[in-house]
Motif scaffolding. Sequence first.
Motif, mmCIF file in Angstrom:
data_model
loop_
_atom_site.group_PDB
_atom_site.id
_atom_site.type_symbol
_atom_site.label_atom_id
_atom_site.label_comp_id
_atom_site.label_asym_id
_atom_site.label_seq_id
_atom_site.Cartn_x
_atom_site.Cartn_y
_atom_site.Cartn_z
ATOM 1 N N ILE A 219 8.239 -5.913 -39.560
ATOM 2 C CA ILE A 219 8.773 -4.544 -39.463
ATOM 3 C C ILE A 219 10.131 -4.641 -38.771
ATOM 4 O O ILE A 219 10.341 -5.493 -37.913
ATOM 5 C CB ILE A 219 7.815 -3.608 -38.678
ATOM 6 C CG1 ILE A 219 8.278 -2.153 -38.761
ATOM 7 C CG2 ILE A 219 7.670 -4.023 -37.220
ATOM 8 C CD1 ILE A 219 7.299 -1.124 -38.207
ATOM 9 N N CYS A 220 11.051 -3.760 -39.174
ATOM 10 C CA CYS A 220 12.311 -3.687 -38.445
ATOM 11 C C CYS A 220 12.109 -2.681 -37.315
ATOM 12 O O CYS A 220 11.795 -1.519 -37.562
ATOM 13 C CB CYS A 220 13.431 -3.231 -39.376
ATOM 14 S SG CYS A 220 14.905 -2.703 -38.476
ATOM 15 N N PRO A 221 12.259 -3.107 -36.059
ATOM 16 C CA PRO A 221 11.989 -2.192 -34.941
ATOM 17 C C PRO A 221 12.996 -1.048 -34.865
ATOM 18 O O PRO A 221 12.732 -0.040 -34.206
ATOM 19 C CB PRO A 221 12.099 -3.089 -33.703
ATOM 20 C CG PRO A 221 12.854 -4.291 -34.123
ATOM 21 C CD PRO A 221 12.642 -4.458 -35.595
ATOM 22 N N PHE A 222 14.116 -1.179 -35.552
ATOM 23 C CA PHE A 222 15.173 -0.170 -35.420
ATOM 24 C C PHE A 222 15.063 0.956 -36.443
ATOM 25 O O PHE A 222 15.429 2.085 -36.176
ATOM 26 C CB PHE A 222 16.548 -0.826 -35.498
ATOM 27 C CG PHE A 222 16.707 -1.934 -34.492
ATOM 28 C CD1 PHE A 222 16.571 -1.667 -33.140
ATOM 29 C CD2 PHE A 222 16.955 -3.234 -34.894
ATOM 30 C CE1 PHE A 222 16.693 -2.686 -32.198
ATOM 31 C CE2 PHE A 222 17.082 -4.260 -33.961
ATOM 32 C CZ PHE A 222 16.952 -3.980 -32.613
ATOM 33 N N CYS A 223 14.550 0.637 -37.656
ATOM 34 C CA CYS A 223 14.428 1.710 -38.654
ATOM 35 C C CYS A 223 13.006 1.792 -39.210
ATOM 36 O O CYS A 223 12.748 2.546 -40.143
ATOM 37 C CB CYS A 223 15.446 1.528 -39.775
ATOM 38 S SG CYS A 223 15.052 0.189 -40.911
ATOM 39 N N ASN A 224 12.091 0.993 -38.658
ATOM 40 C CA ASN A 224 10.684 0.979 -39.071
ATOM 41 C C ASN A 224 10.460 0.549 -40.516
ATOM 42 O O ASN A 224 9.396 0.807 -41.077
ATOM 43 C CB ASN A 224 10.025 2.350 -38.855
ATOM 44 C CG ASN A 224 9.988 2.715 -37.384
ATOM 45 O OD1 ASN A 224 9.720 1.866 -36.550
ATOM 46 N ND2 ASN A 224 10.305 3.958 -37.078
ATOM 47 N N LEU A 246 16.645 -10.115 -40.135
ATOM 48 C CA LEU A 246 17.623 -9.185 -40.700
ATOM 49 C C LEU A 246 16.916 -8.061 -41.439
ATOM 50 O O LEU A 246 15.885 -8.295 -42.078
ATOM 51 C CB LEU A 246 18.512 -9.919 -41.706
ATOM 52 C CG LEU A 246 19.230 -11.185 -41.236
ATOM 53 C CD1 LEU A 246 19.706 -11.977 -42.441
ATOM 54 C CD2 LEU A 246 20.393 -10.818 -40.328
ATOM 55 N N CYS A 247 17.475 -6.860 -41.344
ATOM 56 C CA CYS A 247 16.933 -5.743 -42.116
ATOM 57 C C CYS A 247 18.019 -5.219 -43.049
ATOM 58 O O CYS A 247 19.092 -4.820 -42.602
ATOM 59 C CB CYS A 247 16.465 -4.626 -41.185
ATOM 60 S SG CYS A 247 15.961 -3.145 -42.070
ATOM 61 N N ASP A 248 17.720 -5.225 -44.346
ATOM 62 C CA ASP A 248 18.702 -4.758 -45.319
ATOM 63 C C ASP A 248 18.672 -3.250 -45.505
ATOM 64 O O ASP A 248 19.487 -2.699 -46.215
ATOM 65 C CB ASP A 248 18.480 -5.463 -46.665
ATOM 66 C CG ASP A 248 18.895 -6.926 -46.592
ATOM 67 O OD1 ASP A 248 19.889 -7.205 -45.893
ATOM 68 O OD2 ASP A 248 18.221 -7.784 -47.188
ATOM 69 N N LYS A 249 17.732 -2.595 -44.857
ATOM 70 C CA LYS A 249 17.709 -1.130 -44.921
ATOM 71 C C LYS A 249 18.746 -0.567 -43.964
ATOM 72 O O LYS A 249 19.510 0.315 -44.315
ATOM 73 C CB LYS A 249 16.309 -0.616 -44.533
ATOM 74 C CG LYS A 249 15.350 -0.529 -45.712
ATOM 75 C CD LYS A 249 15.231 0.898 -46.229
ATOM 76 C CE LYS A 249 14.629 0.961 -47.614
ATOM 77 N NZ LYS A 249 13.177 1.187 -47.599
ATOM 78 N N CYS A 250 18.772 -1.064 -42.727
ATOM 79 C CA CYS A 250 19.702 -0.509 -41.736
ATOM 80 C C CYS A 250 20.839 -1.475 -41.394
ATOM 81 O O CYS A 250 21.699 -1.152 -40.578
ATOM 82 C CB CYS A 250 18.955 -0.085 -40.473
ATOM 83 S SG CYS A 250 18.227 -1.465 -39.546
ATOM 84 N N GLN A 251 20.832 -2.651 -42.023
ATOM 85 C CA GLN A 251 21.885 -3.657 -41.789
ATOM 86 C C GLN A 251 21.975 -4.076 -40.326
ATOM 87 O O GLN A 251 23.056 -4.353 -39.808
ATOM 88 C CB GLN A 251 23.256 -3.124 -42.258
ATOM 89 C CG GLN A 251 23.405 -3.051 -43.766
ATOM 90 C CD GLN A 251 23.487 -4.435 -44.412
ATOM 91 O OE1 GLN A 251 24.299 -5.257 -44.044
ATOM 92 N NE2 GLN A 251 22.601 -4.703 -45.366
HETATM 93 ZN ZN LIG Z 1 16.099 -1.730 -40.171
#
Ligand SMILES: [Zn+2]
Length: 296
Positions: A219-224, A246-251
């Motif tokens: 899980i990305c802790p910043f955008c879930n 890395l999260c490609d949803k919130c970069q």
């Molecule tokens: Zn994210």
Amino acid sequence: MKQSQNVLTREKELEKLKERIQQIKKKRPGYGEMLDFYQKVEETQQSIKAFLKMKPIKFKKEWKELLAKEGFSLIQKEDFPLDTETSTKLFATLCQIGKDSNPHMAEQVRKIKEAIDNKRIDLKKLLSKGMKAEKIKKVADEFGLDAKVFLFLIQGCTRPSIESGMEQLRSQLDPENWLKGYCPMCGSLPSLSLLKGEEGKRYLLCSYCGYQWRIDRLICPFCNNKEQQFLQYFCGEGEDAYRIDLCDKCQQYIKTIDDRTLEELDPVLEDLATLHLDILASQKGYKRPIPNFWTA
Ligand SMILES: [Zn+2]
Ligand SMILES: [Zn+2]
């Protein structure tokens, strides 16, 4: 008795820290100056802990109800009690360490001291208002200061108080079942993620109070974001214990340190020792929401 045991533990921890710093320096001599600086700061912060005079936090049952029902953190950043006197002394020591470490810091410290001596910055008042980063940045702008240096000094001198407050409330929380991207203790974002235990359970480290709590592996802790096609990671060469998620949803990205291969680590030190991974992540176009003093 308890006091002297604490001192012993602290001394042991400092010894370990010094050893680890020597190891890292051998491998990455370029980090030498920064690590020496970190060691001095850490020694100062640890030694002052024995002199902290902390007010007990008056715990209210409603806090826990709100946490469970509404997902509010137990307290707010500004609710941590602060030993202002000790913090002010620590501020002066940190200024001195900064002054001795490099010309840029020396210049910043000179400006800050001038503003404090002229009573244009009221340090005690600033500390007592809760250390909101936005507020500190505003003051830094006003006085033409390097906001990063100022923030480092302010947060550095209050850290022993904040951590002691967090310790007071630790038993009120269960770190295993919160599973959110922000700290259940104070609501701040995490600075790092850690893998622990045989199964490699994942925990987040609060950037403000130092509390650690569990979160899912994917899980990305910043955008879930939980969609795996938008989550990827990379490691440094020959550095499997460190990875960048890395999260490609919130970069955005978070650095993950595998606790299983590094025994009793100091996560903040390991973070500093792997700044090259932050540079790689930034070159790939990802941002770190909570930078450390040396990144961003
Ligand atoms: Zn994210
Ligand atoms: Zn926290």
